[in-house]
Enzyme design. Structure first.
Site: not given
Ligand code: GUN
Length: 289
Positions: A48, A91, A114
């Site tokens: 990311k 996350q 998100d």
């Molecule tokens: N863990 C797995 N997929 C995601 C996501 O799309 N966002 C976040 N914050 N954590 C994740």
């Protein structure tokens, strides 16, 4: 049969975002909180960060190997109040014992890139503009590569998570599909999947969806990323067996995965645009009433 190339589509999305960012008065800024020591999460966060830099988004990664709910809430409070931060991402999964819902609900909905905050999930449900969860948003873009108008199609979403299954079903419903959400207790899952013009698999089981579950001419979207004993990645769909029957299908890797990150960048740019124009995504300012 059309293999939907998420890698290329994500590259295009990033290029468009980079152009947009160049014209903005300041760079958008994304704060990422990585709590605990999950190795897969560490890789996702690095990816990311890299993708953000590529399009000109500043990122601030806070790594907390050992933390508590209260420390996370304090940190989120600080980021909420920081005008230089446009997007906040925590996350997942969080370390055992920390209440994910409490942490996600602490994020300012205007910075919720998100789309996991209950206010934004509610806005999605009632059809108001809101930041939409990155994976379902990316899946919709991939589906639209295969077909523009989804009106009247039968869609089956296998999986009911808040991250993928539930928002995915809402997005398909918003585009006039007849949507069924299937899960581990669904009866005759194979028979149900066979009715799907659009089949989305988000269950986390390697090659779970078999060829005889797939309707001829279906669009199949594979959200799964599973690591096999030999170290290779595979999806929730038996790609080689299913692909010949599909109108379009996403591969794993290079399908949904790269689109998830591209949509995070898009949500961050949109959050920054909203901040710069002085309104929250989904809000109507008084001047417009
Ligand atoms: N863990 C797995 N997929 C995601 C996501 O799309 N966002 C976040 N914050 N954590 C994740």
């Amino acid at each position: 049969m059309n293999v939907l190339n998420g890698f290329e589509l994500a590259k295009q999305c990033r290029a468009e975002l980079a152009e947009k960012v160049k014209k903005m008065p300041r760079a958008p800024k994304l704060a990422v909180i990585l709590a605990g020591d999950d190795p897969a999460s560490a890789v996702y966060v690095r990816n990311k960060e890299k993708a953000a830099a590529e399009v000109g988004i500043e990122s601030l990664v806070v790594r907390l190997e050992k933390t508590t709910r209260d420390e996370l809430l304090r940190l989120i409070g600080k980021l909420n109040g920081d005008d230089g931060v446009d997007g906040i991402l925590v996350q997942l999964p969080l370390p055992a014992g920390i209440d994910e819902n409490a942490v996600l609900q602490a994020i300012d909905p205007a910075k919720d890139v998100d789309g996991f905050h209950p206010l934004n999930l509610g806005r999605l449900m009632i059809g108001e503009p809101a930041p939409v969860a990155c994976t379902p948003k990316g899946c919709m873009k991939l589906i639209h590569q295969a077909r523009r108008d989804l009106t009247g199609l039968n869609a089956v979403v296998v999986g009911r998570s808040v991250i993928v299954g539930k928002p995915m079903a809402q997005l398909l419903l918003r585009e006039n599909c007849t949507v069924t959400t299937a899960h581990s207790k669904t009866r005759d899952l194979a028979g149900l999947c066979k009715t799907a013009d659009i089949l989305v698999a988000a269950v986390g089981k390697p090659r779970f969806v078999q060829a005889d579950w797939v309707k001829d001419g279906a669009i199949v979207i594979d959200v799964g990323i599973n690591r096999l004993p030999d170290g290779k990645l595979c999806g929730d769909v038996d790609f080689d067996a299913c692909a010949p029957k599909c109108q379009a299908i996403t591969p794993v890797p290079k399908g949904v995965g790269p689109m998830t990150i591209a949509m995070l960048l898009e949500n961050t740019v949109e959050a920054c645009e909203a901040a710069l124009t002085g309104r929250n995504i989904g809000d109507i300012t008084l001047e417009e009433v």
